[in-house]
Design a protein around this motif. Structure first.
Motif, PDB file in Angstrom:
ATOM      1  N   GLU A 213      27.801  50.496  76.717  1.00 52.81           N
ATOM      2  CA  GLU A 213      29.032  50.590  75.925  1.00 52.81           C
ATOM      3  C   GLU A 213      28.743  50.385  74.437  1.00 52.81           C
ATOM      4  OE1 GLU A 213      28.215  46.477  77.039  1.00 52.81           O
ATOM      5  OE2 GLU A 213      28.473  48.253  78.297  1.00 52.81           O
ATOM      6  N   GLU A 214      27.696  49.641  74.098  1.00 51.79           N
ATOM      7  CA  GLU A 214      27.325  49.403  72.700  1.00 51.79           C
ATOM      8  C   GLU A 214      26.197  50.313  72.239  1.00 51.79           C
ATOM      9  OE1 GLU A 214      26.618  45.130  71.860  1.00 51.79           O
ATOM     10  OE2 GLU A 214      27.359  44.862  73.897  1.00 51.79           O
ATOM     11  N   TRP A 215      25.290  50.626  73.134  1.00 53.94           N
ATOM     12  CA  TRP A 215      24.085  51.392  72.819  1.00 53.94           C
ATOM     13  C   TRP A 215      24.091  52.663  73.668  1.00 53.94           C
ATOM     14  CZ3 TRP A 215      20.108  49.731  69.453  1.00 53.94           C
ATOM     15  CH2 TRP A 215      20.332  48.462  68.887  1.00 53.94           C
ATOM     16  N   GLN A 216      24.561  53.766  73.106  1.00 47.08           N
ATOM     17  CA  GLN A 216      24.568  55.038  73.826  1.00 47.08           C
ATOM     18  C   GLN A 216      23.260  55.753  73.539  1.00 47.08           C
ATOM     19  OE1 GLN A 216      28.173  57.036  72.679  1.00 47.08           O
ATOM     20  NE2 GLN A 216      29.430  55.661  73.871  1.00 47.08           N
TER      21      GLN A 216
ATOM     22  N   VAL B  51      20.106  58.643  74.109  1.00 49.93           N
ATOM     23  CA  VAL B  51      19.876  60.049  74.409  1.00 49.93           C
ATOM     24  C   VAL B  51      19.426  60.134  75.864  1.00 49.93           C
ATOM     25  CG1 VAL B  51      19.341  60.703  72.024  1.00 49.93           C
ATOM     26  CG2 VAL B  51      17.499  60.020  73.537  1.00 49.93           C
ATOM     27  N   PRO B  52      19.995  61.033  76.651  1.00 51.85           N
ATOM     28  CA  PRO B  52      19.663  61.052  78.079  1.00 51.85           C
ATOM     29  C   PRO B  52      18.222  61.441  78.387  1.00 51.85           C
ATOM     30  CG  PRO B  52      21.231  62.790  77.529  1.00 51.85           C
ATOM     31  CD  PRO B  52      21.066  61.947  76.308  1.00 51.85           C
ATOM     32  N   ASP B  53      17.630  62.340  77.604  1.00 48.50           N
ATOM     33  CA  ASP B  53      16.242  62.709  77.893  1.00 48.50           C
ATOM     34  C   ASP B  53      15.285  61.569  77.550  1.00 48.50           C
ATOM     35  OD1 ASP B  53      16.650  63.069  75.134  1.00 48.50           O
ATOM     36  OD2 ASP B  53      15.439  64.892  75.034  1.00 48.50           O
ATOM     37  N   GLY B  54      15.565  60.849  76.463  1.00 47.66           N
ATOM     38  CA  GLY B  54      14.751  59.689  76.117  1.00 47.66           C
ATOM     39  C   GLY B  54      14.882  58.594  77.153  1.00 47.66           C
ATOM     40  N   LEU B  55      16.087  58.420  77.664  1.00 45.21           N
ATOM     41  CA  LEU B  55      16.306  57.421  78.710  1.00 45.21           C
ATOM     42  C   LEU B  55      15.525  57.786  79.977  1.00 45.21           C
ATOM     43  CD1 LEU B  55      17.805  54.781  79.111  1.00 45.21           C
ATOM     44  CD2 LEU B  55      19.790  56.087  79.860  1.00 45.21           C
ATOM     45  N   ALA B  56      15.505  59.071  80.320  1.00 40.46           N
ATOM     46  CA  ALA B  56      14.729  59.520  81.482  1.00 40.46           C
ATOM     47  C   ALA B  56      13.241  59.260  81.267  1.00 40.46           C
ATOM     48  CB  ALA B  56      14.986  61.000  81.752  1.00 40.46           C
ATOM     49  N   ALA B  57      12.741  59.539  80.064  1.00 42.13           N
ATOM     50  CA  ALA B  57      11.329  59.280  79.753  1.00 42.13           C
ATOM     51  C   ALA B  57      11.036  57.784  79.787  1.00 42.13           C
ATOM     52  CB  ALA B  57      10.978  59.871  78.392  1.00 42.13           C
ATOM     53  N   TYR B  58      11.954  56.982  79.248  1.00 44.90           N
ATOM     54  CA  TYR B  58      11.794  55.527  79.231  1.00 44.90           C
ATOM     55  C   TYR B  58      11.711  54.964  80.654  1.00 44.90           C
ATOM     56  CZ  TYR B  58      13.287  50.630  78.634  1.00 44.90           C
ATOM     57  OH  TYR B  58      13.394  49.262  78.689  1.00 44.90           O
ATOM     58  N   GLU B  59      12.594  55.422  81.519  1.00 45.69           N
ATOM     59  CA  GLU B  59      12.585  54.932  82.912  1.00 45.69           C
ATOM     60  C   GLU B  59      11.294  55.311  83.611  1.00 45.69           C
ATOM     61  OE1 GLU B  59      16.277  56.575  84.294  1.00 45.69           O
ATOM     62  OE2 GLU B  59      17.453  55.004  83.322  1.00 45.69           O
TER      63      GLU B  59
ATOM     64  N   SER C 173      23.940  61.136  66.706  1.00 44.57           N
ATOM     65  CA  SER C 173      24.410  59.747  66.606  1.00 44.57           C
ATOM     66  C   SER C 173      24.086  58.866  67.807  1.00 44.57           C
ATOM     67  CB  SER C 173      25.923  59.702  66.329  1.00 44.57           C
ATOM     68  OG  SER C 173      26.212  60.336  65.108  1.00 44.57           O
ATOM     69  N   LEU C 174      23.244  59.315  68.711  1.00 45.48           N
ATOM     70  CA  LEU C 174      22.848  58.483  69.843  1.00 45.48           C
ATOM     71  C   LEU C 174      21.547  57.745  69.517  1.00 45.48           C
ATOM     72  CD1 LEU C 174      23.594  60.736  72.949  1.00 45.48           C
ATOM     73  CD2 LEU C 174      25.091  59.108  71.778  1.00 45.48           C
ATOM     74  N   TYR C 175      21.290  56.667  70.251  1.00 50.33           N
ATOM     75  CA  TYR C 175      20.083  55.869  70.073  1.00 50.33           C
ATOM     76  C   TYR C 175      18.930  56.453  70.874  1.00 50.33           C
ATOM     77  CZ  TYR C 175      22.864  52.290  67.794  1.00 50.33           C
ATOM     78  OH  TYR C 175      23.683  51.622  66.918  1.00 50.33           O
ATOM     79  N   ASP C 176      17.713  56.196  70.379  1.00 50.63           N
ATOM     80  CA  ASP C 176      16.506  56.677  71.046  1.00 50.63           C
ATOM     81  C   ASP C 176      15.398  55.653  70.865  1.00 50.63           C
ATOM     82  OD1 ASP C 176      14.684  58.295  72.395  1.00 50.63           O
ATOM     83  OD2 ASP C 176      14.990  60.018  71.085  1.00 50.63           O
TER      84      ASP C 176
ATOM     85  N   ARG D   4       6.051  45.722  69.032  1.00 56.02           N
ATOM     86  CA  ARG D   4       7.474  46.030  69.206  1.00 56.02           C
ATOM     87  C   ARG D   4       7.696  47.536  69.127  1.00 56.02           C
ATOM     88  NH1 ARG D   4       9.813  42.531  64.454  1.00 56.02           N
ATOM     89  NH2 ARG D   4       8.148  43.756  63.513  1.00 56.02           N
ATOM     90  N   VAL D   5       8.724  48.002  69.825  1.00 58.05           N
ATOM     91  CA  VAL D   5       9.022  49.434  69.931  1.00 58.05           C
ATOM     92  C   VAL D   5       9.975  49.862  68.812  1.00 58.05           C
ATOM     93  CG1 VAL D   5      10.005  51.237  71.424  1.00 58.05           C
ATOM     94  CG2 VAL D   5       8.721  49.339  72.438  1.00 58.05           C
ATOM     95  N   PHE D   6       9.656  50.984  68.181  1.00 57.90           N
ATOM     96  CA  PHE D   6      10.532  51.572  67.175  1.00 57.90           C
ATOM     97  C   PHE D   6      11.731  52.189  67.891  1.00 57.90           C
ATOM     98  CE2 PHE D   6      11.940  55.245  64.662  1.00 57.90           C
ATOM     99  CZ  PHE D   6      12.119  54.678  63.415  1.00 57.90           C
ATOM    100  N   VAL D   7      12.927  51.766  67.497  1.00 60.67           N
ATOM    101  CA  VAL D   7      14.179  52.264  68.063  1.00 60.67           C
ATOM    102  C   VAL D   7      15.024  52.761  66.899  1.00 60.67           C
ATOM    103  CG1 VAL D   7      16.279  51.611  69.329  1.00 60.67           C
ATOM    104  CG2 VAL D   7      14.058  50.659  70.000  1.00 60.67           C
ATOM    105  N   HIS D   8      15.738  53.849  67.128  1.00 60.96           N
ATOM    106  CA  HIS D   8      16.557  54.383  66.045  1.00 60.96           C
ATOM    107  C   HIS D   8      17.816  55.061  66.571  1.00 60.96           C
ATOM    108  CE1 HIS D   8      14.202  57.879  67.317  1.00 60.96           C
ATOM    109  NE2 HIS D   8      15.132  58.630  66.761  1.00 60.96           N
ATOM    110  N   ARG D   9      18.754  55.252  65.649  1.00 61.96           N
ATOM    111  CA  ARG D   9      19.950  56.038  65.946  1.00 61.96           C
ATOM    112  C   ARG D   9      19.801  57.349  65.191  1.00 61.96           C
ATOM    113  NH1 ARG D   9      24.668  56.522  63.377  1.00 61.96           N
ATOM    114  NH2 ARG D   9      24.354  54.634  62.164  1.00 61.96           N
ATOM    115  N   ARG D  10      20.031  58.426  65.903  1.00 62.28           N
ATOM    116  CA  ARG D  10      19.909  59.757  65.324  1.00 62.28           C
ATOM    117  C   ARG D  10      21.060  60.026  64.347  1.00 62.28           C
ATOM    118  NH1 ARG D  10      16.862  63.284  68.602  1.00 62.28           N
ATOM    119  NH2 ARG D  10      18.368  64.983  68.365  1.00 62.28           N
ATOM    120  N   THR D  11      20.813  60.864  63.384  1.00 59.07           N
ATOM    121  CA  THR D  11      21.855  61.207  62.423  1.00 59.07           C
ATOM    122  C   THR D  11      22.938  62.052  63.096  1.00 59.07           C
ATOM    123  OG1 THR D  11      20.668  63.186  61.711  1.00 59.07           O
ATOM    124  CG2 THR D  11      20.288  61.158  60.440  1.00 59.07           C
ATOM    125  N   PRO D  12      24.149  62.045  62.543  1.00 61.79           N
ATOM    126  CA  PRO D  12      25.232  62.847  63.124  1.00 61.79           C
ATOM    127  C   PRO D  12      25.036  64.348  62.942  1.00 61.79           C
ATOM    128  CG  PRO D  12      26.017  61.625  61.201  1.00 61.79           C
ATOM    129  CD  PRO D  12      24.609  61.177  61.461  1.00 61.79           C
TER     130      PRO D  12
END
Length: 188
Positions: free
Chosen positions: A161-164, A166-174, A70-73, A55-63
């Protein structure tokens, strides 16, 4: 952060980073705060950490994070310090953010130039690592965490809408999913 205990008390904005050109060649060394303020190209690592069950480690960044608070990665990672190799940064960041020691060296997968189209750009090295032991994430970096299956992660990526994310992580994920889809029918 790069360095020993004395560095931990410093402001992250003071950390010195390598500024690089479009070919990933170092052209200057500048404090992180200035790199961000001026939109200078630098280096980052992204490490996909999986537990013993895959399973993949997923987290929300601190504010309090300087970038994407505060975005997810779905990656642990961060900036590469001045003079630091991508490989060393990947191991350092994975151990820091997961709160473990003795991880195997993360396996490099690919690099790409991330560009958000609004003046922010960095060279990104993507890695993977297995973390079979319990994690104790760094409180300064991680506000929430969990381990998700590949299917659960893919489902949450679509629920913006529920899981915002990080855009760079999303680019890497894709990019990582596309790479895996070419070599495996499941893409996981």
């Amino acid at each position: 952060m790069v360095g020993g205990p004395a560095d931990a008390a410093r402001d992250p904005a003071d950390e010195i980073l390598d500024v690089v050109d479009e070919h990933d060649t170092v052209v200057a060394q500048v404090p992180r705060g200035e790199v961000y303020a001026r939109g200078l190209r630098h280096r980052c690592v992204f490490v996909e950490a999986r537990d013993a069950e895959g399973r993949v480690f997923v987290h929300r960044r601190t504010p309090t994070k300087l970038v994407f608070p505060s975005l997810y990665d779905m990656f642990v990672g961060g900036v590469v310090g001045a003079g630091e190799s991508y490989d060393d940064a990947a191991l350092r960041e994975a151990e820091e953010e997961l709160g473990v020691t003795g991880l195997p060296r993360p396996v490099p997968l690919f690099t790409f130039l991330y560009d958000d189209g609004a003046g922010r750009s960095w060279w990104s090295a993507v890695y993977e690592v297995r973390c079979p032991r319990p994690v104790d994430p760094q409180a300064e970096e991680v506000a929430w965490h969990g381990f998700l299956t590949g299917e659960e992660l893919a489902s949450r990526v679509k629920r913006v809408e529920e899981w915002q994310w990080v855009p760079d992580g999303l680019a890497a994920y894709e990019r990582l999913r596309a790479l895996r889809a070419r070599s495996s029918p499941s893409g996981d």
